[in-house]
Design an enzyme around this catalytic site. Structure first.
Site, PDB file in Angstrom:
ATOM      1  CE  LYS A  97      -1.835  -1.670   3.649  1.00 18.22           C
ATOM      2  NZ  LYS A  97      -2.606  -2.020   4.857  1.00 18.22           N
ATOM      3  CB  THR A 113      -6.228   7.575   7.991  1.00 17.51           C
ATOM      4  OG1 THR A 113      -5.220   7.895   8.974  1.00 17.51           O
ATOM      5  CG2 THR A 113      -6.359   8.727   7.002  1.00 17.51           C
ATOM      6  N   GLY A 145      -7.995   2.581  10.845  1.00 18.90           N
ATOM      7  CA  GLY A 145      -8.638   1.392  10.301  1.00 18.90           C
ATOM      8  C   GLY A 145      -8.588   1.255   8.796  1.00 18.90           C
ATOM      9  CB  THR A 146      -6.941   3.175   6.066  1.00 22.02           C
ATOM     10  OG1 THR A 146      -5.676   3.223   6.745  1.00 22.02           O
ATOM     11  CG2 THR A 146      -7.637   4.510   6.232  1.00 22.02           C
ATOM     12  N   GLY A 147      -6.157   0.213   6.830  1.00 18.81           N
ATOM     13  CA  GLY A 147      -5.552  -1.051   6.410  1.00 18.81           C
ATOM     14  C   GLY A 147      -6.485  -2.227   6.598  1.00 18.81           C
ATOM     15  CB  CYS A 148      -8.739  -3.144   9.410  1.00 16.54           C
ATOM     16  SG  CYS A 148      -7.562  -3.087  10.771  1.00 16.54           S
TER      17      CYS A 148
END
Length: 268
Positions: free
Chosen positions: A173, A205, A207-210
């Site tokens: 990412k 932002t 929790g964006t990865g989850c």
């Protein structure tokens, strides 16, 4: 009826972890299930407490799902320890689960460590060879490959290294890019694919990865290709960041219903 299982930690603030995963599954028309690896006390300001589940508790949750309901896709998040990672890998092997998306969660937005150091090796040796897709950000990529990531060529080299660990598809990412655009890199073992979007100037932002990894898992559960799933996940998280909720005084959560809201507006 498509089903996805998230194996991850609980975020009491609702922005990340299993809460974010289940919201994402629901928004993408996939029935969500969970196996909780740890309970955290956290909000937008940081992590105030972390309470890992026993290996037995994690194993039993996985058994409960696997022996009855099954899953079309698996998404892993915060796994905390080497012992839990091994238990998760054993469950994936036992039930022959495919479409495994590994989000190698290591550090919270506020800086709190979410993965014990000795667990990194277990992640590489036990879980990555079972993964269909791995979705590290740049700091996580550096930790997994022992490389310094500065340019796109570094990401390409790192993607090849992660692929050599047994992962079928690597998505690195680009949210930590210093550029005005965020470019996610997808490597399938042969070719590189690039997904670029404008960076949004916001602190919300959490929790964006989850959410991104959960969206990939949801689309894989429905039979999409990895390239198609990443495209949807990119659009989903871009909408979630853009349509801000403004919750909390720190790193606020993203807006999980923004993607469907935008689609409805287009149809109207």
């Amino acid at each position: 009826m498509y089903k996805a299982l998230t194996i991850a930690g609980s975020d009491s603030g609702g922005g990340a972890g299993i809460q974010a995963d289940l919201k994402t599954f629901q928004e993408l028309d996939v029935f969500g299930m969970s196996a909780i690896t740890a309970v955290t006390a956290q909000n937008t300001l940081g992590v105030q407490g972390m309470y890992p589940m026993s290996v037995e508790a994690v194993t039993q949750q996985i058994q409960s799902i696997g022996t009855d309901m099954g899953a079309d896709a698996i998404k892993t998040g915060m796994l905390f320890s080497a012992e839990i990672i091994r238990a998760v890998a054993a469950g994936i092997k036992q039930f022959g689960w495919k479409n495994v998306v590994v989000d190698p969660v290591m550090v919270a937005k506020g800086g709190a460590s979410l993965l014990q150091q000795e667990a990194v090796q277990a992640l590489k040796e036990e879980l990555l060879p079972l993964a269909t897709v791995v979705t590290p950000n740049i700091p996580e990529t550096e930790a997994l490959t022992d490389m310094k990531i500065e340019a796109m060529v570094d990401r390409q080299r790192a993607a090849k290294l992660l692929h050599s660990m047994g992962v079928r598809y690597v998505v690195i990412k680009g949210g930590h890019d210093v550029q005005d655009e965020a470019t996610d890199l997808l490597y399938d073992g042969t070719s590189f694919f690039y997904y670029t979007s404008p960076k949004i100037a916001t602190k919300n932002t959490h929790g964006t990865g989850c959410t991104f990894a959960a969206a990939i898992a949801a689309q894989l559960a429905k039979g999409q290709s990895v390239q198609e799933a990443v495209q949807v996940a990119k659009a989903f998280i871009q909408a979630a960041i853009t349509d801000e909720l403004q919750i909390g005084a720190g790193h606020g959560p993203t807006n999980h219903w923004a993607y469907q809201k935008a689609l409805k507006q287009v149809l109207i």
